[in-house]
Design an enzyme around this catalytic site. Structure first.
Site, PDB file in Angstrom:
ATOM      1  N   THR A 142       1.006  -1.212   0.078  1.00  0.00           N
ATOM      2  CA  THR A 142       0.040   0.108   0.095  1.00  0.00           C
ATOM      3  C   THR A 142       0.831   1.145   0.113  1.00  0.00           C
ATOM      4  O   THR A 142       1.974   1.146   0.423  1.00  0.00           O
ATOM      5  CB  THR A 142      -1.097   0.047   1.363  1.00  0.00           C
TER       6      THR A 142
ATOM      7  N   GLY B 219      -1.856   6.616   5.960  1.00  0.00           N
ATOM      8  CA  GLY B 219      -2.716   6.280   7.041  1.00  0.00           C
ATOM      9  C   GLY B 219      -2.877   5.016   7.225  1.00  0.00           C
ATOM     10  O   GLY B 219      -2.887   4.306   8.398  1.00  0.00           O
ATOM     11  N   LYS B 220      -3.006   3.992   6.228  1.00  0.00           N
ATOM     12  CA  LYS B 220      -2.929   2.447   6.199  1.00  0.00           C
ATOM     13  C   LYS B 220      -1.614   2.065   6.832  1.00  0.00           C
ATOM     14  O   LYS B 220      -2.052   1.179   7.751  1.00  0.00           O
ATOM     15  CB  LYS B 220      -3.449   1.753   5.243  1.00  0.00           C
TER      16      LYS B 220
ATOM     17  N   ASP C 284      -7.636  -3.687   0.839  1.00  0.00           N
ATOM     18  CA  ASP C 284      -8.447  -2.822   0.063  1.00  0.00           C
ATOM     19  C   ASP C 284      -9.707  -2.568   1.189  1.00  0.00           C
ATOM     20  O   ASP C 284     -10.228  -3.352   1.841  1.00  0.00           O
ATOM     21  CB  ASP C 284      -8.941  -3.479  -0.948  1.00  0.00           C
TER      22      ASP C 284
ATOM     23  N   PHE D 190      -7.847   9.090   9.396  1.00  0.00           N
ATOM     24  CA  PHE D 190      -7.634   9.482   7.946  1.00  0.00           C
ATOM     25  C   PHE D 190      -9.012   9.521   7.126  1.00  0.00           C
ATOM     26  O   PHE D 190      -9.815   8.888   7.803  1.00  0.00           O
ATOM     27  CB  PHE D 190      -6.399   8.893   7.550  1.00  0.00           C
ATOM     28  N   GLY D 191      -8.915   9.734   5.936  1.00  0.00           N
ATOM     29  CA  GLY D 191     -10.009   9.429   4.960  1.00  0.00           C
ATOM     30  C   GLY D 191     -11.186  10.225   5.513  1.00  0.00           C
ATOM     31  O   GLY D 191     -11.433  11.285   5.939  1.00  0.00           O
ATOM     32  N   TYR D 192     -12.270   9.198   5.617  1.00  0.00           N
ATOM     33  CA  TYR D 192     -13.538   9.697   6.026  1.00  0.00           C
ATOM     34  C   TYR D 192     -13.607   9.728   7.670  1.00  0.00           C
ATOM     35  O   TYR D 192     -15.154   9.944   8.076  1.00  0.00           O
ATOM     36  CB  TYR D 192     -14.731   8.962   5.245  1.00  0.00           C
ATOM     37  N   ASP D 193     -12.804   9.379   8.227  1.00  0.00           N
ATOM     38  CA  ASP D 193     -12.929   9.421   9.902  1.00  0.00           C
ATOM     39  C   ASP D 193     -13.640  10.600  10.414  1.00  0.00           C
ATOM     40  O   ASP D 193     -14.532  10.264  11.395  1.00  0.00           O
ATOM     41  CB  ASP D 193     -11.638   8.979  10.564  1.00  0.00           C
TER      42      ASP D 193
HETATM   43  P1  ITT Z   1      -3.684   1.734  -1.460  1.00  0.00           P
HETATM   44  O1  ITT Z   1      -4.681   1.222  -2.838  1.00  0.00           O
HETATM   45  O2  ITT Z   1      -2.258   1.990  -1.965  1.00  0.00           O
HETATM   46  O3  ITT Z   1      -3.813   0.652  -0.434  1.00  0.00           O
HETATM   47  P2  ITT Z   1      -5.895   3.751  -1.479  1.00  0.00           P
HETATM   48  O4  ITT Z   1      -5.887   4.831  -0.516  1.00  0.00           O
HETATM   49  O5  ITT Z   1      -5.932   3.840  -2.738  1.00  0.00           O
HETATM   50  O6  ITT Z   1      -4.445   2.884  -1.086  1.00  0.00           O
HETATM   51  P3  ITT Z   1      -8.058   1.729  -1.270  1.00  0.00           P
HETATM   52  O7  ITT Z   1      -8.008   1.572  -2.790  1.00  0.00           O
HETATM   53  O8  ITT Z   1      -8.391   0.592  -0.331  1.00  0.00           O
HETATM   54  O9  ITT Z   1      -6.646   2.400  -0.865  1.00  0.00           O
HETATM   55  O10 ITT Z   1      -9.172   2.916  -0.698  1.00  0.00           O
HETATM   56  C1  ITT Z   1      -9.550   3.205   0.266  1.00  0.00           C
HETATM   57  C2  ITT Z   1     -10.101   4.557   0.930  1.00  0.00           C
HETATM   58  O11 ITT Z   1     -11.208   4.044   1.740  1.00  0.00           O
HETATM   59  C3  ITT Z   1      -9.158   5.277   1.662  1.00  0.00           C
HETATM   60  O12 ITT Z   1      -8.542   6.211   0.594  1.00  0.00           O
HETATM   61  C4  ITT Z   1     -10.024   6.119   2.378  1.00  0.00           C
HETATM   62  O13 ITT Z   1     -10.526   7.294   1.799  1.00  0.00           O
HETATM   63  C5  ITT Z   1     -11.138   5.070   2.812  1.00  0.00           C
HETATM   64  N1  ITT Z   1     -10.856   4.629   3.983  1.00  0.00           N
HETATM   65  C6  ITT Z   1     -10.637   2.936   4.162  1.00  0.00           C
HETATM   66  N2  ITT Z   1     -10.282   2.752   5.495  1.00  0.00           N
HETATM   67  C7  ITT Z   1     -10.323   3.900   6.219  1.00  0.00           C
HETATM   68  C8  ITT Z   1     -10.215   4.335   7.508  1.00  0.00           C
HETATM   69  O14 ITT Z   1      -9.829   3.443   8.520  1.00  0.00           O
HETATM   70  N3  ITT Z   1     -10.779   5.543   7.921  1.00  0.00           N
HETATM   71  C9  ITT Z   1     -10.917   6.446   6.952  1.00  0.00           C
HETATM   72  N4  ITT Z   1     -11.058   6.167   5.614  1.00  0.00           N
HETATM   73  C10 ITT Z   1     -10.864   4.832   5.064  1.00  0.00           C
END
Ligand code: ITT
Length: 200
Positions: free
Chosen positions: A7, A11-12, A70, A152-155
């Site tokens: 990845t 954040g992940k 994912d 991160f993200g939608y948190d």
């Molecule tokens: P990689 O494919 O490189 O792992 P990505 O961000 O493209 O990175 P994904 O395709 O799995 O990964 O998309 C996951 C999205 O979902 C991520 O960008 C966040 O917007 C959201 N997401 C997933 N887990 C989350 C979390 O724990 N908290 C907040 N948002 C999350």
């Protein structure tokens, strides 16, 4: 045994390293140049496997155990959207902030303030022993009122069931205790330990 994370989402990486703290874990970008992986699967599982296979192949290290996450958020009033498209909801190269605001705007355009929602994480494991994939979920609700900076993200818009604060406001320990990713990683750890035991 080297566990490599397929990845480039910071954040992940942070959360997975914290959750697998007792192992040797590296993001693949520490070992090689990052590259684009086309995630054209129709499910979280398919996309997690696509990412783990691509990095396993590119590394050329048959001893490596590669894991990919994912994940995404599914909102009930949006019939499960954005789901597997969560990373690009606000456009092909959208930032976390753009995705967050796009989701808030979609809810507002339906005239609702909040909706039940859940996060899904699929974690794929690829090694010379074969392929597997495990899942975890976290249920709660999303709100148009964004609160907090943690996670991160939608948190900042997601409140887990049983809490009054968003994951943006809650301490990281709370998320670690109940998240989709921690549940899936708990199962992934069992499979990684089996591989370890098989090899020793
Ligand atoms: P990689 O494919 O490189 O792992 P990505 O961000 O493209 O990175 P994904 O395709 O799995 O990964 O998309 C996951 C999205 O979902 C991520 O960008 C966040 O917007 C959201 N997401 C997933 N887990 C989350 C979390 O724990 N908290 C907040 N948002 C999350």
């Amino acid at each position: 045994m080297r566990v490599v994370l397929a990845t480039s989402n910071k954040g992940k990486v942070r959360e997975i390293i914290e959750l697998l703290h007792d192992r040797e874990v590296f993001p693949y970008t520490d070992l090689m140049e990052g590259f684009e992986i086309v995630e054209d699967g129709e499910t979280f599982k398919e996309n997690a496997l696509i990412k783990a296979r691509a990095v396993y192949k590119a590394l050329g290290d048959t001893d490596a155990v590669v894991i990919a996450d994912d994940s995404g958020i599914s909102v009930d009033v949006l019939e499960g959207a954005p789901g597997i498209y969560s990373a690009r909801y606000g456009g092909e190269n959208a930032t976390d902030k753009e995705n967050l605001h796009k989701l808030a705007d979609e809810l507002k355009s339906l005239g609702v303030d909040s909706s039940p929602a859940h996060y899904t994480a699929a974690i794929a494991i690829v090694s010379r022993e074969g392929e597997s994939c495990v899942h975890g979920w976290m249920h709660g609700s999303v709100s148009v009122h964004l609160r907090g900076e943690n996670g991160f993200g939608y948190d900042p818009m997601f409140t887990p069931d049983g809490f009054d604060q968003t994951l943006g406001e809650l301490d990281g320990d709370v998320k670690r205790g109940l998240s989709h990713r921690s549940k899936a990683l708990h199962l992934a750890k069992i499979l990684i330990d089996q591989i370890k035991a098989q090899r020793s």
